[in-house]
Scaffold this active site. Structure first.
Site, PDB file in Angstrom:
ATOM      1  N   HIS A 102       0.817  -1.226   0.155  1.00  0.00           N
ATOM      2  CA  HIS A 102       0.624   0.255   0.141  1.00  0.00           C
ATOM      3  C   HIS A 102       0.303   1.021   0.141  1.00  0.00           C
ATOM      4  O   HIS A 102       0.742   1.687  -0.643  1.00  0.00           O
ATOM      5  CB  HIS A 102      -0.807  -0.184   1.255  1.00  0.00           C
ATOM      6  CG  HIS A 102      -1.892   0.917   0.969  1.00  0.00           C
ATOM      7  ND1 HIS A 102      -3.139   1.400   1.003  1.00  0.00           N
ATOM      8  CD2 HIS A 102      -1.540   2.044   2.183  1.00  0.00           C
ATOM      9  CE1 HIS A 102      -2.857   2.904   0.844  1.00  0.00           C
ATOM     10  NE2 HIS A 102      -2.485   2.869   1.757  1.00  0.00           N
ATOM     11  N   GLU A 103       1.585   1.268   0.830  1.00  0.00           N
ATOM     12  CA  GLU A 103       2.837   2.301   0.599  1.00  0.00           C
ATOM     13  C   GLU A 103       3.306   2.628  -0.559  1.00  0.00           C
ATOM     14  O   GLU A 103       3.990   3.540  -0.936  1.00  0.00           O
ATOM     15  CB  GLU A 103       3.332   2.624   2.028  1.00  0.00           C
ATOM     16  CG  GLU A 103       3.179   2.493   3.956  1.00  0.00           C
ATOM     17  CD  GLU A 103       2.780   3.466   3.694  1.00  0.00           C
ATOM     18  OE1 GLU A 103       2.484   4.598   2.942  1.00  0.00           O
ATOM     19  OE2 GLU A 103       0.997   3.143   4.477  1.00  0.00           O
ATOM     20  N   HIS A 106       1.616   4.621  -2.841  1.00  0.00           N
ATOM     21  CA  HIS A 106       2.168   6.227  -3.581  1.00  0.00           C
ATOM     22  C   HIS A 106       3.033   6.360  -3.281  1.00  0.00           C
ATOM     23  O   HIS A 106       3.371   7.225  -3.893  1.00  0.00           O
ATOM     24  CB  HIS A 106       1.796   5.934  -1.050  1.00  0.00           C
ATOM     25  CG  HIS A 106       0.679   6.039  -0.559  1.00  0.00           C
ATOM     26  ND1 HIS A 106      -0.233   6.867  -1.177  1.00  0.00           N
ATOM     27  CD2 HIS A 106      -0.009   6.182   0.711  1.00  0.00           C
ATOM     28  CE1 HIS A 106      -1.854   7.091  -0.012  1.00  0.00           C
ATOM     29  NE2 HIS A 106      -1.383   6.084   0.877  1.00  0.00           N
ATOM     30  N   HIS A 110       3.461   9.121  -6.279  1.00  0.00           N
ATOM     31  CA  HIS A 110       4.267   9.959  -7.066  1.00  0.00           C
ATOM     32  C   HIS A 110       4.717  10.588  -8.309  1.00  0.00           C
ATOM     33  O   HIS A 110       4.882  11.089  -8.751  1.00  0.00           O
ATOM     34  CB  HIS A 110       5.058  10.508  -6.334  1.00  0.00           C
ATOM     35  CG  HIS A 110       5.851  11.304  -5.345  1.00  0.00           C
ATOM     36  ND1 HIS A 110       7.056  11.590  -5.237  1.00  0.00           N
ATOM     37  CD2 HIS A 110       5.867  12.528  -5.724  1.00  0.00           C
ATOM     38  CE1 HIS A 110       7.799  12.418  -4.701  1.00  0.00           C
ATOM     39  NE2 HIS A 110       6.731  13.175  -5.549  1.00  0.00           N
TER      40      HIS A 110
END
Length: 235
Positions: A102-103, A106, A110
């Site tokens: 999940h991280e 991100h 980006h």
């Protein structure tokens, strides 16, 4: 005079918000704990899975670090650091790898210029100042109520709090999209099979509810402020 400021029916909105947040937090903790018992067939740790995921997406400039805490995982786009907590970094469970993925989602947002995350990042300073100053402005407005500037200060305070609420709302599509990216990349890289993907969806779904709860709680607080102070006249 602001009757009922300390004792009024709108307190039920705050209570509802607290209950929602506590329930969501308990749900994500219990779900993560449950699926932390399921060891990934790959035997990879959260950190190793994150490294593979980033490399599979052609992302080589993001550092993966260990931080203390439980589920304090985060990605910082300004420093390009992906931080994984004690519950994730060196753990081999389905839950740990799901959170790490999940991280990575991100980081992928980006890297690919995902618009909502750019909007959310731009709102961060306004949301921080809004949440800090809103209650101060409202309290000062109450003190000077009836002296010409009280309602103006209260209105500015409500507007400042609205910025924090807006940040919570913009966060929702960002978090859901990161989870969707995580599921897809876990499948495409072969890190997880179908059964493990099903478990991970439950973990990430529970985590997403905490963001929904936070947004709902903030909206309820904003509604209470509007009911109490919106539209009053500074007589």
């Amino acid at each position: 005079m602001l009757y009922g400021f300390y004792f009024d029916p709108t307190y039920i909105l705050i209570i509802i918000g607290i209950v929602i947040c506590v329930a969501a937090s308990a749900h994500v903790n219990s779900t993560f704990k449950k699926y932390s018992r399921y060891r990934s067939y790959s035997g990879m740790t959260g950190a190793q899975a994150a490294q593979r995921i980033l490399e599979s997406q052609g992302i080589y400039d993001v550092q993966i670090r260990h931080i203390r805490g439980n589920l304090t995982d985060n990605y910082n786009p300004s420093t390009k650091v992906l931080s994984l907590s004690d519950a994730t970094y060196g753990q081999t469970s389905v839950a740990a790898i799901g959170v790490a993925a999940h991280e990575c989602g991100h980081a992928m947002q980006h890297a690919k210029g995902y618009t909502p995350i750019a909007v959310r990042n731009a709102l961060v300073p306004f949301a921080n100042w809004g949440s800090r100053l809103s209650w101060l402005l409202i309290i000062v407005g109450i003190i000077f109520y009836g002296q010409g500037t009280g309602q103006t200060l209260i209105n500015i305070g409500i507007l400042a709090f609205s910025l924090a609420v807006l940040f919570q709302l913009v966060t929702l599509p960002v978090e859901f999209n990161a989870s969707n990216r995580a599921i897809k990349v876990l499948e495409s890289t072969g890190i997880f099979g179908n059964e493990e993907l099903g478990y991970t969806k439950k973990v990430l779904g529970a985590a997403a509810l905490t963001y929904v709860a936070a947004a709902a709680s903030s909206l309820l607080q904003l509604l209470r402020l509007i009911i109490l102070f919106g539209g009053r006249r500074d007589d």
